[in-house]
Design a protein around this motif. Structure first.
Motif: not given
Ligand SMILES: *Cc1c(COP(=O)(O)O)cnc(C)c1O
Length: 396
Positions: A282-307
């Motif tokens: 559940r944590h993996r799935r919700l995280s993936e959904a949230f991070k997909a939204a962040v990317t779609a809104l044009g925002m980069k994330q602090v961690p350099v890669s998904p892994d």
């Protein structure tokens, strides 16, 4: 309920009504038969949540920092060598604590903010340090911050712990932002001590330091040549207490926080009812959904890669032209988020915790509030882009 807010920060998190009810119950004596049973059961359940059947759990009043203090106080003797796998804010804190107890600390730093130290580099340093037994020149322990709460960086605990084992080094994991959210298998992965605090993915209001020590950690403690130089943290005091309550025979050292332990037992029961595998998924799935939204809104994330990214939180950089003022707008829409914490980039990013009882609708509500906030500060994007990206993951 008019002013109901959703607390989406990396701890404290949202708590279930059952947990909160336990906090408000009439406080019993710490030796009342029903409390003895609850404390004993909470200790048994901690082993299951940490996935460490042979571990010794400790539940002690304090915050996560006390849990770190307990690990260092009981395992370090003056002159011991310690290795800190440094991914940021809380790794720095561990280095400070270890030094306070007389350790000589070597740190392996990530090459950049948002990155993690390479396994090869950690291995090279461990090799250089030599074996910890015999000559006594090697590292006694290494600390790993599973999820760095300041950056949302998640490290390969399994790989690092295997290296520690190979070099006969005690493996200590700061799991304050990971245990009961992020996948962590203490015994199977060879982690000698894992620690957390109540207010993060464990889902209980702040106030409990939680530690599970494996046999190699308790042996290292028993083989100390010097007394633990901290009265409150000393396992000499706490071991009989934990063993006593688990045997349903209470003993006294310091008054246990009765209501918090009651709430802990309720939450651990809920966690185990869900099941650890389902919970990790559940944590993996919700995280993936949230991070997909962040990317779609044009925002980069602090961690350099998904892994190299945690599943318990997300740390997006603000888009161009946006700063922390957006957080006040998001709060007006009912969702509370956290600002930056890492000193090098503090003003440039924000943090969203999504751990514990978080649901798909919490994720959508949070993305919706972020979209509204971004629109209010003049950021240009197509309304609903983030929501659609999150939904796409949640409905697959
Ligand atoms: C929150 C946190 C801590 C500190 O816990 P406190 O309860 O605030 O003392 C330590 N390490 C990590 C990884 C954390 O997320």
């Amino acid at each position: 309920m008019k002013d109901r807010k959703l607390l989406m920060i990396p701890g404290p998190i949202e708590f279930t009504p059952e947990v909160l009810r336990a906090m408000g119950m009439p406080t019993t004596s710490h030796v009342a038969p029903n409390f003895i049973e609850v404390f004993g059961q909470a200790l048994e359940r901690l082993r299951q949540v940490f996935l460490c059947p042979s571990g010794q759990p400790f539940v002690i009043a304090g915050s996560g920092t006390l849990a770190m203090d307990i690990a260092a106080a009981n395992l370090i003797e003056p002159g011991d060598k310690a290795l800190v796998v440094n991914t940021g804010y809380f790794s720095n804190r561990f280095a400070d604590i270890l030094e306070r107890y007389g350790a000589t600390v070597t740190q392996v730093h990530a090459p950049a903010v948002g990155d993690v130290p390479a396994l090869e580099e950690v291995e090279a340093v461990l090799k250089e340090g030599g074996p910890s037994t015999g000559s006594g020149h090697g590292y006694k322990l290494m600390t790993i911050t599973h999820v760095d709460t300041s950056t949302a960086v998640g490290v390969d605990v399994r790989g690092l712990a295997a290296l520690g084992r190979e070099h006969d080094v005690l493996v200590v994991v700061d799991g304050v932002c990971s245990v009961a959210g992020e996948e962590m298998r203490q015994e199977e992965w060879g982690i000698d001590l894992a620690l957390t605090a109540s207010q993060k993915a464990i889902g209980v209001p702040p106030g409990l330091a939680l530690v599970v020590a494996g046999p190699r950690a308790t042996d290292a403690f028993r083989n100390r040549k010097t007394p633990v130089p901290n009265f409150y943290a000393d396992w000499t005091r706490w071991l009989p207490i934990m063993e006593g309550y688990e045997a349903r025979q209470p003993r006294y050292f310091g008054t246990p926080p009765v209501n918090l332990i009651w709430a802990l037992n309720v939450s651990l029961g809920q966690i185990l009812d869900e099941g650890m595998e389902t919970r990790f998924a559940r944590h993996r799935r919700l995280s993936e959904a949230f991070k997909a939204a962040v990317t779609a809104l044009g925002m980069k994330q602090v961690p350099v890669s998904p892994d190299k990214t945690a599943t318990t939180l997300t740390a997006p950089y603000y888009p161009d032209g946006v700063d922390r003022a957006v957080l006040a707008h998001i709060k007006k829409s009912g969702v509370i988020l956290a600002g930056g914490l890492h000193p090098a980039i503090k003003a440039r990013y924000f943090r969203i915790g999504h751990m514990g009882v978080v649901s798909a609708s919490d994720i959508l509500a949070t993305v919706g509030a972020i979209e509204k906030g971004l629109a209010q500060v003049g950021y240009k994007f197509k309304a609903g882009t983030g929501l659609a990206a999150a939904q796409a993951v949640l409905t697959t």
